[in-house]
Design a protein around this motif. Structure first.
Motif, PDB file in Angstrom:
ATOM      1  N   MET A   1       1.854   1.880  -2.195  1.00  9.73           N
ATOM      2  CA  MET A   1       1.050   0.940  -1.447  1.00  9.73           C
ATOM      3  C   MET A   1       1.474  -0.479  -1.781  1.00  9.73           C
ATOM      4  O   MET A   1       1.927  -0.750  -2.887  1.00  9.73           O
ATOM      5  CB  MET A   1      -0.429   1.127  -1.782  1.00  9.73           C
ATOM      6  N   TYR A   2       1.292  -1.341  -0.812  1.00 12.66           N
ATOM      7  CA  TYR A   2       1.737  -2.718  -0.944  1.00 12.66           C
ATOM      8  C   TYR A   2       0.637  -3.687  -0.515  1.00 12.66           C
ATOM      9  O   TYR A   2      -0.278  -3.324   0.217  1.00 12.66           O
ATOM     10  CB  TYR A   2       2.958  -2.974  -0.041  1.00 12.66           C
ATOM     11  N   TYR A   3       0.776  -4.931  -0.958  1.00 11.63           N
ATOM     12  CA  TYR A   3      -0.048  -6.012  -0.441  1.00 11.63           C
ATOM     13  C   TYR A   3       0.676  -6.636   0.745  1.00 11.63           C
ATOM     14  O   TYR A   3       1.850  -6.366   0.985  1.00 11.63           O
ATOM     15  CB  TYR A   3      -0.294  -7.082  -1.516  1.00 11.63           C
ATOM     16  N   ARG A   4       0.002  -7.500   1.491  1.00 11.53           N
ATOM     17  CA  ARG A   4       0.551  -8.145   2.683  1.00 11.53           C
ATOM     18  C   ARG A   4       1.894  -8.828   2.411  1.00 11.53           C
ATOM     19  O   ARG A   4       2.786  -8.825   3.243  1.00 11.53           O
ATOM     20  CB  ARG A   4      -0.447  -9.180   3.209  1.00 11.53           C
ATOM     21  N   ASN A   5       2.067  -9.418   1.231  1.00 20.23           N
ATOM     22  CA  ASN A   5       3.303 -10.129   0.906  1.00 20.23           C
ATOM     23  C   ASN A   5       4.418  -9.187   0.450  1.00 20.23           C
ATOM     24  O   ASN A   5       5.435  -9.626  -0.056  1.00 20.23           O
ATOM     25  CB  ASN A   5       3.029 -11.180  -0.162  1.00 20.23           C
ATOM     26  N   ALA A   6       4.200  -7.890   0.609  1.00 21.97           N
ATOM     27  CA  ALA A   6       5.161  -6.837   0.266  1.00 21.97           C
ATOM     28  C   ALA A   6       5.288  -6.604  -1.234  1.00 21.97           C
ATOM     29  O   ALA A   6       6.183  -5.885  -1.662  1.00 21.97           O
ATOM     30  CB  ALA A   6       6.527  -7.091   0.893  1.00 21.97           C
ATOM     31  N   ASN A   7       4.398  -7.173  -2.028  1.00 21.31           N
ATOM     32  CA  ASN A   7       4.376  -6.851  -3.452  1.00 21.31           C
ATOM     33  C   ASN A   7       3.758  -5.473  -3.639  1.00 21.31           C
ATOM     34  O   ASN A   7       2.757  -5.142  -3.013  1.00 21.31           O
ATOM     35  CB  ASN A   7       3.569  -7.882  -4.248  1.00 21.31           C
ATOM     36  N   LEU A   8       4.339  -4.702  -4.509  1.00 22.17           N
ATOM     37  CA  LEU A   8       3.881  -3.347  -4.783  1.00 22.17           C
ATOM     38  C   LEU A   8       2.572  -3.379  -5.560  1.00 22.17           C
ATOM     39  O   LEU A   8       2.431  -4.139  -6.523  1.00 22.17           O
ATOM     40  CB  LEU A   8       4.947  -2.602  -5.590  1.00 22.17           C
ATOM     41  N   VAL A   9       1.596  -2.561  -5.142  1.00 19.58           N
ATOM     42  CA  VAL A   9       0.369  -2.397  -5.908  1.00 19.58           C
ATOM     43  C   VAL A   9       0.749  -1.588  -7.140  1.00 19.58           C
ATOM     44  O   VAL A   9       1.448  -0.582  -7.042  1.00 19.58           O
ATOM     45  CB  VAL A   9      -0.702  -1.657  -5.085  1.00 19.58           C
ATOM     46  N   SER A  10       0.314  -2.019  -8.302  1.00 19.77           N
ATOM     47  CA  SER A  10       0.718  -1.381  -9.547  1.00 19.77           C
ATOM     48  C   SER A  10       0.391   0.109  -9.562  1.00 19.77           C
ATOM     49  O   SER A  10      -0.722   0.516  -9.243  1.00 19.77           O
ATOM     50  CB  SER A  10       0.034  -2.052 -10.736  1.00 19.77           C
TER      51      SER A  10
END
Length: 98
Positions: A1-10
């Motif tokens: 899963m990712y946040y809107r800015n394409a950073n991966l959710v830990s």
């Protein structure tokens, strides 16, 4: 899963509560490119009651309710399926409560 800015959710072991609307996608670069077209259902998880209205109104079934680290349900948007209509954001009762 990712946040809107394409950073991966830990996904590391341990307690890592998510912060904002989460997304799934096949191509992270495409997620970053869609950015503003994708709905921001909540900017802080306390601003989501987990009612599922967003999931119910989605015309393309792009939203699933997923249990978080504490067992509460929160919407997760499939960025590959989402058409950016924003119906999910418009139906949210917490976005329209003063």
């Amino acid at each position: 899963m990712y946040y809107r800015n394409a950073n991966l959710v830990s996904e590391e072991p341990g307690y890592h509560p998510h912060l904002e609307t989460r997304f799934t996608c096949n191509d992270v670069k495409e997620l970053a490119g869609k950015g503003n077209q994708l709905p921001s259902l909540y900017d802080n998880r306390v601003n989501c009651c987990g009612c599922g209205a967003c999931k119910c109104i989605c015309p393309v079934s792009a939203i699933t309710m997923v249990e978080d680290e504490e067992g509460f349900l929160y919407p997760v948007v499939n960025a590959d399926t989402c058409i950016g209509c924003q119906k999910c954001a418009s139906v949210c009762i917490l976005k329209h409560t003063s």
